[in-house]
Design a protein around this motif. Structure first.
Motif, short mmCIF file in Angstrom:
data_model
loop_
_atom_site.label_atom_id
_atom_site.label_comp_id
_atom_site.label_asym_id
_atom_site.label_seq_id
_atom_site.Cartn_x
_atom_site.Cartn_y
_atom_site.Cartn_z
N GLN A 195 0.86 -1.23 0.26
CA GLN A 195 0.13 -0.11 -0.16
C GLN A 195 0.96 1.01 -0.19
O GLN A 195 0.55 2.17 -0.86
CB GLN A 195 -0.97 0.11 1.12
CG GLN A 195 -2.04 0.98 1.20
CD GLN A 195 -3.06 0.96 0.02
OE1 GLN A 195 -3.37 -0.24 -0.48
NE2 GLN A 195 -3.88 2.00 -0.24
N VAL A 196 1.89 1.20 0.66
CA VAL A 196 2.74 2.40 0.69
C VAL A 196 3.47 2.56 -0.68
O VAL A 196 3.49 3.78 -1.09
CB VAL A 196 3.95 2.23 2.18
CG1 VAL A 196 5.08 3.38 1.57
CG2 VAL A 196 3.35 2.25 3.44
N GLU A 197 3.80 1.43 -1.42
CA GLU A 197 4.49 1.65 -2.57
C GLU A 197 3.55 2.04 -3.70
O GLU A 197 3.70 2.89 -4.27
CB GLU A 197 5.08 0.17 -2.97
CG GLU A 197 5.79 0.48 -4.22
CD GLU A 197 6.34 -0.72 -4.68
OE1 GLU A 197 7.01 -0.74 -5.73
OE2 GLU A 197 6.74 -1.66 -4.13
N TRP A 198 2.32 1.94 -3.60
CA TRP A 198 1.12 2.07 -4.39
C TRP A 198 0.72 3.55 -4.03
O TRP A 198 0.60 4.51 -5.18
CB TRP A 198 -0.14 1.47 -4.08
CG TRP A 198 -1.28 1.79 -4.87
CD1 TRP A 198 -1.66 1.40 -6.04
CD2 TRP A 198 -2.34 2.73 -4.70
NE1 TRP A 198 -2.44 1.94 -6.69
CE2 TRP A 198 -3.06 2.78 -5.91
CE3 TRP A 198 -2.37 3.44 -3.76
CZ2 TRP A 198 -4.08 3.81 -6.01
CZ3 TRP A 198 -3.58 4.51 -3.92
CH2 TRP A 198 -4.41 4.48 -4.91
N ILE A 199 0.85 4.07 -2.72
CA ILE A 199 0.46 5.61 -2.54
C ILE A 199 1.77 6.41 -3.26
O ILE A 199 1.53 7.31 -3.86
CB ILE A 199 0.51 5.72 -1.02
CG1 ILE A 199 -0.71 5.04 -0.59
CG2 ILE A 199 0.52 7.28 -0.79
CD1 ILE A 199 -1.04 5.05 0.91
N LEU A 200 2.91 5.73 -2.83
CA LEU A 200 4.08 6.72 -3.44
C LEU A 200 4.11 6.80 -5.03
O LEU A 200 4.25 7.84 -5.50
CB LEU A 200 5.38 6.00 -3.00
CG LEU A 200 5.81 6.18 -1.52
CD1 LEU A 200 7.02 5.51 -1.08
CD2 LEU A 200 5.95 7.87 -1.22
N ARG A 201 3.68 5.56 -5.59
CA ARG A 201 3.77 5.35 -7.04
C ARG A 201 2.64 6.33 -7.63
O ARG A 201 2.83 7.21 -8.60
CB ARG A 201 3.52 4.10 -7.58
CG ARG A 201 4.88 3.36 -7.62
CD ARG A 201 4.54 1.85 -8.20
NE ARG A 201 5.67 1.14 -8.35
CZ ARG A 201 6.56 1.19 -8.94
NH1 ARG A 201 6.25 2.10 -10.21
NH2 ARG A 201 7.58 0.37 -8.75
N ASP A 202 1.42 6.51 -6.90
CA ASP A 202 0.33 7.25 -7.46
C ASP A 202 0.63 8.92 -7.43
O ASP A 202 0.56 9.43 -8.19
CB ASP A 202 -0.76 7.20 -6.52
CG ASP A 202 -2.00 7.74 -7.17
OD1 ASP A 202 -2.36 7.69 -8.35
OD2 ASP A 202 -2.79 8.33 -6.15
N ALA A 203 1.19 9.11 -6.13
CA ALA A 203 1.57 10.53 -5.91
C ALA A 203 2.69 10.72 -7.01
O ALA A 203 2.80 12.18 -7.40
CB ALA A 203 2.14 10.64 -4.56
N LEU A 204 3.98 9.97 -7.18
CA LEU A 204 4.89 10.40 -8.35
C LEU A 204 4.15 10.48 -9.72
O LEU A 204 4.40 11.24 -10.35
CB LEU A 204 5.70 9.31 -8.33
CG LEU A 204 6.69 9.10 -7.22
CD1 LEU A 204 7.52 7.81 -7.32
CD2 LEU A 204 7.74 10.30 -7.17
N ARG A 205 3.15 9.53 -9.96
CA ARG A 205 2.63 9.77 -11.30
C ARG A 205 1.90 10.76 -11.54
O ARG A 205 1.98 11.66 -12.54
CB ARG A 205 1.59 8.54 -11.54
CG ARG A 205 1.00 8.45 -12.78
CD ARG A 205 -0.24 7.42 -12.90
NE ARG A 205 -1.19 7.20 -11.73
CZ ARG A 205 -2.10 8.14 -11.53
NH1 ARG A 205 -2.28 9.16 -12.59
NH2 ARG A 205 -2.91 8.17 -10.66
#
Length: 58
Positions: free
Chosen positions: A33-43
């Motif tokens: 979930q943390v990785e998904w949140i970070l990827r979404d924010a970066l995208r």
């Protein structure tokens, strides 16, 4: 599978509990979930590195 970078994360306990709840709702691990949140924010910020295009002719 791609190698993963390990990183110790210091985080407010209340934020972590919220991440764990969110992860459970989406059937992910808290780490996922943390990785998904970070990827979404970066995208969203236009900062996610572009994926390399694979040969489609192969």
């Amino acid at each position: 599978m791609a190698a993963r970078k390990q990183y110790p994360l210091r985080i407010d306990p209340e934020v972590w509990v919220a991440v764990e709840r969110w992860a459970a709702d989406e059937m992910r691990s808290a780490n996922g979930q943390v990785e998904w949140i970070l990827r979404d924010a970066l995208r969203r910020a236009g900062r996610l590195p572009k994926k390399e295009k694979r040969d489609e002719e192969a």
